[in-house]
Design an enzyme around this catalytic site. Structure first.
Site, PDB file in Angstrom:
ATOM      1  N   GLY A 199      39.678  62.801  41.040  1.00 50.43           N
ATOM      2  CA  GLY A 199      39.701  61.654  40.134  1.00 50.43           C
ATOM      3  C   GLY A 199      41.088  61.068  39.967  1.00 50.43           C
ATOM      4  N   ARG A 200      42.079  61.865  40.311  1.00 53.04           N
ATOM      5  CA  ARG A 200      43.458  61.355  40.213  1.00 53.04           C
ATOM      6  C   ARG A 200      44.353  61.987  41.264  1.00 53.04           C
ATOM      7  NH1 ARG A 200      45.992  64.334  35.016  1.00 53.04           N
ATOM      8  NH2 ARG A 200      44.735  66.207  35.090  1.00 53.04           N
TER       9      ARG A 200
ATOM     10  N   ASP B 226      34.980  73.879  40.659  1.00 55.36           N
ATOM     11  CA  ASP B 226      35.764  72.825  41.321  1.00 55.36           C
ATOM     12  C   ASP B 226      37.251  73.170  41.312  1.00 55.36           C
ATOM     13  OD1 ASP B 226      35.094  72.292  38.466  1.00 55.36           O
ATOM     14  OD2 ASP B 226      36.679  70.803  38.649  1.00 55.36           O
TER      15      ASP B 226
ATOM     16  N   ARG C  24      51.678  67.638  45.592  1.00 51.05           N
ATOM     17  CA  ARG C  24      51.399  69.045  45.840  1.00 51.05           C
ATOM     18  C   ARG C  24      50.950  69.251  47.274  1.00 51.05           C
ATOM     19  NH1 ARG C  24      46.258  70.283  41.843  1.00 51.05           N
ATOM     20  NH2 ARG C  24      44.870  68.757  42.806  1.00 51.05           N
TER      21      ARG C  24
HETATM   22  P1  AMP Z   1      40.151  69.386  35.876  1.00 50.39           P
HETATM   23  O1  AMP Z   1      39.629  69.775  34.541  1.00 50.39           O
HETATM   24  O2  AMP Z   1      41.594  68.939  35.863  1.00 50.39           O
HETATM   25  O3  AMP Z   1      39.862  70.349  36.952  1.00 50.39           O
HETATM   26  O4  AMP Z   1      39.378  68.032  36.255  1.00 50.39           O
HETATM   27  C1  AMP Z   1      37.993  67.956  36.414  1.00 50.39           C
HETATM   28  C2  AMP Z   1      37.648  66.653  37.088  1.00 50.39           C
HETATM   29  O5  AMP Z   1      38.135  65.556  36.306  1.00 50.39           O
HETATM   30  C3  AMP Z   1      38.233  66.463  38.470  1.00 50.39           C
HETATM   31  O6  AMP Z   1      37.295  65.754  39.200  1.00 50.39           O
HETATM   32  C4  AMP Z   1      39.468  65.658  38.201  1.00 50.39           C
HETATM   33  O7  AMP Z   1      39.895  64.921  39.325  1.00 50.39           O
HETATM   34  C5  AMP Z   1      38.993  64.754  37.080  1.00 50.39           C
HETATM   35  N1  AMP Z   1      40.088  64.289  36.232  1.00 50.39           N
HETATM   36  C6  AMP Z   1      40.841  65.029  35.398  1.00 50.39           C
HETATM   37  N2  AMP Z   1      41.753  64.254  34.792  1.00 50.39           N
HETATM   38  C7  AMP Z   1      41.574  62.995  35.241  1.00 50.39           C
HETATM   39  C8  AMP Z   1      42.204  61.732  34.998  1.00 50.39           C
HETATM   40  N3  AMP Z   1      43.205  61.610  34.145  1.00 50.39           N
HETATM   41  N4  AMP Z   1      41.731  60.656  35.666  1.00 50.39           N
HETATM   42  C9  AMP Z   1      40.712  60.763  36.517  1.00 50.39           C
HETATM   43  N5  AMP Z   1      40.081  61.910  36.790  1.00 50.39           N
HETATM   44  C10 AMP Z   1      40.494  63.016  36.169  1.00 50.39           C
HETATM   45 MG    MG Z   2      40.299  70.402  38.783  1.00 50.94          MG
END
Ligand code: AMP
Ligand code: MG
Length: 526
Positions: A108-109, A275, A198
């Site tokens: 997502g980012r 994930d 990264r």
């Molecule tokens: P995480 O909890 O960081 O593993 O994120 C879970 C999902 O949310 C993944 O698909 C990330 O890419 C997405 N995600 C987390 N933060 C953001 C953000 N600020 N913008 C877009 N997608 C996000």
């Molecule tokens: Mg993640």
């Protein structure tokens, strides 16, 4: 001619050359099917500034210090220039979050720039916080400085601790402001935006396979598994049902290996969703992670998980197993036989008991396997829990124990107690009893006290990125002072060395940090 790092990088893209791409090219949020990734370009930023570069990673990808100081480097690693002949992309994956299937997640980012080969190693370069992608769902695709510093410093520190991990090349400010509600309590505020580049051999996660199984898209699943074996598990040979089983076995072993390392150094990942589980067994996605201060099985840094504590320190090996079961379900359509997969999962259970015990033996400086070691370890863990005892200081100082001087044991580890005044009466007696048993046990070992200390010092780190230390670096960086980032970066390159110049960081968490946001409480907001 302008400095151009394109000429230095040996770009060898595979993932986006071989696997099926999402045919839609617009950067709109959507459900993606029958594709492993979507093309997307990073967002241009207002005023990019590189704050820190990892010299080792720079060398790993074949770049020099001068390259890192160039304008082209700044532009490429903050998303403001695209390397020639590359087509950046976001990966499609799903995942189980806190035990529930969450459907499509994806990068997502995170935006993958390219793959680079250097010194017979392949590195995927990925920007985190570089803008929205088709997988951004309701979020903005950005990252803030605090979480970027945490990922940048910790991933490199973990590498030097000998823990399998993704790594980091650079930390940069974007110059843009990012709105975040840190504690999810309605108090949103603007923070500095940042981008980390990264790196890893691959960023593939369990969720990359799960998403195709969930959609019953066996064709793409098969293509992705074959790709993974060919490029990352090539020792397994040509794809076949047997190879898929071997592949799962390798992933299971690597996952366990990684988690045993986490337990050894006291690292709590905080969000072991599927994930966030690397197929290569690398520590990935540094979010609300934390380091044990007091040795406590029930501890988690993640406030989002504070109720059930699913991802607490003592539960990490079990969660590894649960996540592997989800991966087994995902690849089942290729194997069509549950038994060999179950056997591997059962083996994980037995292995994790033995490997945890062996790891604890090594932390205690025990090489021989004696019958009562399990008891000795359990008794130690019991007393460690009975009064708040700093894990890092305890194990490091235990190296000074002399087997003929058991009565001095308590004095040796005194600095590890958060409340030494509580170590009296029955607790004091239990400690002394334990040291007596430890001294007797050490007599079954052949090495000298000195030799044992040297070995223990290669297993029990002196310096880890304590939660409050990361926060100090963040507070300074927010004010534009980046010296502490550099100090920690340098210190954490040699976490097992005494480094007397950094002695002040070999200390318990100060009292002000006990209940401070960012030090003991972290949310997923990043
Ligand atoms: P995480 O909890 O960081 O593993 O994120 C879970 C999902 O949310 C993944 O698909 C990330 O890419 C997405 N995600 C987390 N933060 C953001 C953000 N600020 N913008 C877009 N997608 C996000
Ligand atoms: Mg993640």
């Amino acid at each position: 001619m302008d400095w151009n790092i394109n000429m230095k990088l040996n770009i060898k893209d595979k993932f986006n050359k071989v696997l099926p791409a999402d045919p839609i090219l617009e950067n709109t949020r959507r459900q993606v099917s029958k594709a492993c990734f979507s093309y997307v370009l990073p967002k241009e930023t207002a005023k990019p500034e590189v704050l820190h570069v990892s010299p080792e990673m720079l060398e790993n990808i074949g770049l020099s210090d001068a390259d890192a100081k160039s304008d082209h480097f700044l532009k490429v690693f903050t998303g403001n220039a695209v390397l020639e002949k590359t087509t950046p992309y976001a990966m499609c994956y799903g995942g189980h979050q806190f035990g529930n299937w969450a459907g499509q997640l994806g990068d997502g980012r995170a935006i993958n720039l390219c793959e680079v080969e250097h010194n017979n190693k392949s590195w995927q370069l990925q920007l985190k916080g570089a803008g929205e992608t088709p997988y951004s769902r309701t979020a903005d695709g950005l990252a803030v400085l605090r979480s970027s510093i945490r990922e940048y410093l910790c991933s490199e520190a973990m590498f030097h601790l000998g823990v399998p991990t993704t790594r980091a090349l650079s930390l940069a400010l974007s110059g843009d402001k990012v709105l975040r509600d840190v504690m999810y309590d309605g108090n949103s505020a603007y923070e500095k935006g940042a981008i980390v580049c990264r790196t890893a051999e691959s960023f593939l996660r369990f969720g990359n396979y799960q998403i195709f199984a969930a959609k019953q898209d066996n064709e793409t699943l098969n293509a992705l598994v074959d790709y993974t074996i060919k490029h990352h598990f090539s020792h397994l040979g040509e794809p076949s049902k047997d190879t898929y089983i071997q592949f799962f076995k390798d992933v299971s072993n690597r996952t366990l290996d990684m988690i045993i390392h986490w337990q050894r150094v006291g690292f709590v990942h905080g969000v072991m969703n599927t994930d966030n589980m690397s197929i290569l067994g690398l520590t990935i996605d540094y979010g609300p992670y934390g380091w044990l201060e007091g040795y406590e099985y029930g501890w988690t840094p993640n406030t989002t998980d504070s109720q059930h504590k699913r991802y607490r320190y003592g539960n990490q090996p079990n969660i590894g197993l649960w996540n592997l079961l989800q991966l087994a379900n995902a690849i089942y359509p290729l194997v069509e036989d549950a038994e060999p997969l179950e056997t591997i999962l059962n083996q994980y259970k037995t292995d994790f008991e033995t490997r945890l015990l062996n790891m604890m033996r090594s932390k205690l400086g025990l090489k021989v396997e004696a019958e009562n070691d399990q008891r000795l370890v359990l008794e130690l863990e019991d007393i460690l829990h009975s009064t708040e005892t700093d894990m890092t200081i305890f194990f490091r100082n235990l190296g000074d124990f002399e087997k003929d001087e058991a009565s001095k044991g308590l004095g040796i580890i005194q600095d590890a107690f958060y409340k030494p005044e509580n170590v009296v009466g029955n607790i004091e007696k239990r400690w002394n009893d334990w040291f007596d048993k430890y001294a007797i046990r050490l007599k079954q070992e052949s090495g000298s006290d000195e030799e044992r200390k040297t070995e223990m010092s290669t297993i029990n780190p002196k310096y880890v990125l304590r939660n409050y230390m990361a926060q100090l670096a963040i507070d300074d960086a927010d004010k534009g002072d980046y010296k502490l980032i550099d100090e920690f970066f340098k210190m954490l390159k040699n976490p097992y060395d005494e480094q007397p110049e950094y002695e002040k960081w070999f200390a318990k968490r100060p009292d002000w940090a006990r209940n401070k946001v960012g030090c003991s409480m972290l949310s997923c907001s990043s």
